[in-house]
Design a protein around this motif. Structure first.
Motif, PDB file in Angstrom:
ATOM      1  N   GLY A   1       0.827  -1.201   0.000  1.00 41.00           N
ATOM      2  CA  GLY A   1       0.000   0.000   0.000  1.00 41.00           C
ATOM      3  C   GLY A   1       0.859   1.247   0.000  1.00 41.00           C
ATOM      4  O   GLY A   1       2.088   1.188   0.095  1.00 41.00           O
ATOM      5  N   ASP A   2       0.186   2.391  -0.074  1.00 43.49           N
ATOM      6  CA  ASP A   2       0.901   3.667  -0.190  1.00 43.49           C
ATOM      7  C   ASP A   2       1.885   3.911   0.944  1.00 43.49           C
ATOM      8  O   ASP A   2       3.046   4.230   0.715  1.00 43.49           O
ATOM      9  N   ARG A   3       1.437   3.786   2.175  1.00 35.82           N
ATOM     10  CA  ARG A   3       2.306   4.113   3.306  1.00 35.82           C
ATOM     11  C   ARG A   3       3.504   3.173   3.369  1.00 35.82           C
ATOM     12  O   ARG A   3       4.649   3.620   3.520  1.00 35.82           O
ATOM     13  N   ALA A   4       3.261   1.888   3.239  1.00 33.54           N
ATOM     14  CA  ALA A   4       4.373   0.925   3.263  1.00 33.54           C
ATOM     15  C   ALA A   4       5.317   1.159   2.094  1.00 33.54           C
ATOM     16  O   ALA A   4       6.540   1.051   2.249  1.00 33.54           O
ATOM     17  N   SER A   5       4.782   1.504   0.928  1.00 34.36           N
ATOM     18  CA  SER A   5       5.640   1.769  -0.230  1.00 34.36           C
ATOM     19  C   SER A   5       6.544   2.970   0.032  1.00 34.36           C
ATOM     20  O   SER A   5       7.757   2.910  -0.195  1.00 34.36           O
ATOM     21  N   LEU A   6       5.961   4.062   0.516  1.00 29.77           N
ATOM     22  CA  LEU A   6       6.756   5.265   0.749  1.00 29.77           C
ATOM     23  C   LEU A   6       7.795   5.063   1.840  1.00 29.77           C
ATOM     24  O   LEU A   6       8.959   5.469   1.686  1.00 29.77           O
ATOM     25  N   THR A   7       7.417   4.452   2.944  1.00 34.26           N
ATOM     26  CA  THR A   7       8.378   4.288   4.036  1.00 34.26           C
ATOM     27  C   THR A   7       9.467   3.285   3.683  1.00 34.26           C
ATOM     28  O   THR A   7      10.630   3.488   4.042  1.00 34.26           O
ATOM     29  N   THR A   8       9.132   2.213   2.959  1.00 38.31           N
ATOM     30  CA  THR A   8      10.176   1.254   2.600  1.00 38.31           C
ATOM     31  C   THR A   8      11.065   1.781   1.486  1.00 38.31           C
ATOM     32  O   THR A   8      12.259   1.489   1.467  1.00 38.31           O
ATOM     33  N   PHE A   9      10.513   2.573   0.558  1.00 35.85           N
ATOM     34  CA  PHE A   9      11.377   3.195  -0.448  1.00 35.85           C
ATOM     35  C   PHE A   9      12.333   4.181   0.209  1.00 35.85           C
ATOM     36  O   PHE A   9      13.500   4.270  -0.173  1.00 35.85           O
ATOM     37  N   LEU A  10      11.869   4.927   1.201  1.00 38.68           N
ATOM     38  CA  LEU A  10      12.759   5.852   1.902  1.00 38.68           C
ATOM     39  C   LEU A  10      13.850   5.073   2.637  1.00 38.68           C
ATOM     40  O   LEU A  10      15.034   5.417   2.546  1.00 38.68           O
ATOM     41  N   ASP A  11      13.481   4.007   3.324  1.00 41.71           N
ATOM     42  CA  ASP A  11      14.497   3.190   4.001  1.00 41.71           C
ATOM     43  C   ASP A  11      15.473   2.570   3.001  1.00 41.71           C
ATOM     44  O   ASP A  11      16.669   2.444   3.278  1.00 41.71           O
ATOM     45  N   TYR A  12      14.982   2.196   1.837  1.00 41.21           N
ATOM     46  CA  TYR A  12      15.835   1.640   0.787  1.00 41.21           C
ATOM     47  C   TYR A  12      16.855   2.686   0.328  1.00 41.21           C
ATOM     48  O   TYR A  12      18.038   2.383   0.146  1.00 41.21           O
ATOM     49  N   GLN A  13      16.409   3.928   0.166  1.00 42.01           N
ATOM     50  CA  GLN A  13      17.325   4.997  -0.233  1.00 42.01           C
ATOM     51  C   GLN A  13      18.350   5.279   0.864  1.00 42.01           C
ATOM     52  O   GLN A  13      19.523   5.515   0.577  1.00 42.01           O
ATOM     53  N   ARG A  14      17.896   5.247   2.115  1.00 43.80           N
ATOM     54  CA  ARG A  14      18.839   5.430   3.229  1.00 43.80           C
ATOM     55  C   ARG A  14      19.895   4.330   3.202  1.00 43.80           C
ATOM     56  O   ARG A  14      21.095   4.586   3.355  1.00 43.80           O
ATOM     57  N   ALA A  15      19.449   3.102   3.005  1.00 47.85           N
ATOM     58  CA  ALA A  15      20.368   1.955   2.971  1.00 47.85           C
ATOM     59  C   ALA A  15      21.317   2.035   1.783  1.00 47.85           C
ATOM     60  O   ALA A  15      22.458   1.573   1.856  1.00 47.85           O
ATOM     61  N   THR A  16      20.863   2.630   0.701  1.00 46.63           N
ATOM     62  CA  THR A  16      21.722   2.793  -0.477  1.00 46.63           C
ATOM     63  C   THR A  16      22.878   3.732  -0.160  1.00 46.63           C
ATOM     64  O   THR A  16      24.029   3.463  -0.526  1.00 46.63           O
ATOM     65  N   LEU A  17      22.597   4.830   0.530  1.00 46.73           N
ATOM     66  CA  LEU A  17      23.684   5.735   0.913  1.00 46.73           C
ATOM     67  C   LEU A  17      24.677   5.012   1.822  1.00 46.73           C
ATOM     68  O   LEU A  17      25.895   5.123   1.624  1.00 46.73           O
ATOM     69  N   ALA A  18      24.176   4.262   2.775  1.00 45.34           N
ATOM     70  CA  ALA A  18      25.074   3.501   3.656  1.00 45.34           C
ATOM     71  C   ALA A  18      25.922   2.517   2.853  1.00 45.34           C
ATOM     72  O   ALA A  18      27.128   2.373   3.097  1.00 45.34           O
ATOM     73  N   MET A  19      25.306   1.864   1.881  1.00 43.79           N
ATOM     74  CA  MET A  19      26.017   0.884   1.062  1.00 43.79           C
ATOM     75  C   MET A  19      27.125   1.550   0.245  1.00 43.79           C
ATOM     76  O   MET A  19      28.209   0.988   0.078  1.00 43.79           O
ATOM     77  N   LYS A  20      26.867   2.773  -0.242  1.00 45.93           N
ATOM     78  CA  LYS A  20      27.885   3.489  -1.015  1.00 45.93           C
ATOM     79  C   LYS A  20      29.112   3.821  -0.168  1.00 45.93           C
ATOM     80  O   LYS A  20      30.200   3.996  -0.696  1.00 45.93           O
ATOM     81  N   CYS A  21      28.923   3.923   1.137  1.00 47.71           N
ATOM     82  CA  CYS A  21      30.012   4.252   2.054  1.00 47.71           C
ATOM     83  C   CYS A  21      30.707   3.017   2.626  1.00 47.71           C
ATOM     84  O   CYS A  21      31.790   3.119   3.197  1.00 47.71           O
ATOM     85  N   GLN A  22      30.083   1.884   2.474  1.00 47.73           N
ATOM     86  CA  GLN A  22      30.569   0.640   3.078  1.00 47.73           C
ATOM     87  C   GLN A  22      31.975   0.279   2.598  1.00 47.73           C
ATOM     88  O   GLN A  22      32.282   0.365   1.415  1.00 47.73           O
ATOM     89  N   GLY A  23      32.809  -0.091   3.541  1.00 45.75           N
ATOM     90  CA  GLY A  23      34.147  -0.582   3.214  1.00 45.75           C
ATOM     91  C   GLY A  23      35.194   0.491   2.964  1.00 45.75           C
ATOM     92  O   GLY A  23      36.329   0.167   2.634  1.00 45.75           O
ATOM     93  N   LEU A  24      34.824   1.744   3.115  1.00 49.20           N
ATOM     94  CA  LEU A  24      35.789   2.831   2.900  1.00 49.20           C
ATOM     95  C   LEU A  24      36.339   3.317   4.234  1.00 49.20           C
ATOM     96  O   LEU A  24      35.641   3.284   5.249  1.00 49.20           O
ATOM     97  N   ASP A  25      37.574   3.777   4.223  1.00 48.21           N
ATOM     98  CA  ASP A  25      38.153   4.318   5.454  1.00 48.21           C
ATOM     99  C   ASP A  25      37.810   5.801   5.570  1.00 48.21           C
ATOM    100  O   ASP A  25      37.219   6.406   4.663  1.00 48.21           O
ATOM    101  N   ALA A  26      38.174   6.390   6.692  1.00 44.88           N
ATOM    102  CA  ALA A  26      37.843   7.790   6.971  1.00 44.88           C
ATOM    103  C   ALA A  26      38.395   8.728   5.903  1.00 44.88           C
ATOM    104  O   ALA A  26      37.710   9.663   5.477  1.00 44.88           O
ATOM    105  N   GLU A  27      39.608   8.487   5.470  1.00 43.99           N
ATOM    106  CA  GLU A  27      40.216   9.337   4.454  1.00 43.99           C
ATOM    107  C   GLU A  27      39.413   9.296   3.147  1.00 43.99           C
ATOM    108  O   GLU A  27      39.170  10.329   2.516  1.00 43.99           O
TER     109      GLU A  27
END
Length: 167
Positions: A14-40
């Motif tokens: 449904g609408d609410r589940a779609s919007l909230t899970t798509f937002l969480d998916y986008q959040r997780a995508t940003l985390a994934m892009k950062c995964q495995g990199l050092d501070a530098e």
């Protein structure tokens, strides 16, 4: 790209589940892009024509989460996590930024956003903010757009850093 640990949104929710899970998916995508990199690497300006960094995007995401959910929707007074420096948004100034602190504040902001959203009975519930009427639906949709745009930036940054590509 590293193992994809993201929860993919349902194609029939449904609408609410779609919007909230798509937002969480986008959040997780940003985390994934950062995964495995050092501070530098997270602080690196990997594209010569841009001052954007992956860590700057994480810090910016924390500020945007707080602004839209806590300030706009919940009406809570907030102060910037990283105050401006000489009129420049400090979320993007990461030369000496603490990586663990940035990720912790981002995760806290996301949890706070989920809590605020859960407090709304309907996507159509509204608040007045700075002379405009905002619905939960609008804020969730805007945040998906915000993350999707910045995740495109993160794609380019990550590829420039170590050649890693992928969704």
């Amino acid at each position: 790209m590293h193992d994809d640990q993201r929860t993919h949104p349902s194609k029939v929710a449904g609408d609410r589940a779609s919007l909230t899970t798509f937002l969480d998916y986008q959040r997780a995508t940003l985390a994934m892009k950062c995964q495995g990199l050092d501070a530098e690497q997270l602080r690196a300006r990997a594209v010569p024509t841009s001052a954007l960094t992956l860590l700057g995007l994480v810090r910016h995401a924390a500020e945007v989460e707080r602004s839209w959910f806590r300030l706009a929707l919940a009406g809570e007074p907030i102060t910037p996590l990283w105050p401006a420096v000489d009129g420049v948004r400090a979320d993007f100034l990461v030369q000496d930024a603490d990586v663990e602190e940035a990720f912790a504040r981002w995760h806290e902001a996301c949890a706070g956003s989920r809590k605020v959203a859960d407090g709304f009975a309907s996507l159509d519930d509204t608040v007045e903010f700075r002379g405009e009427t905002l619905s939960l639906r609008y804020v969730l949709t805007h945040m998906i757009e915000e993350y999707a745009r910045h995740n495109g930036h993160a794609d380019l940054l990550r590829e420039a850093l170590d050649g890693t590509v992928g969704e």
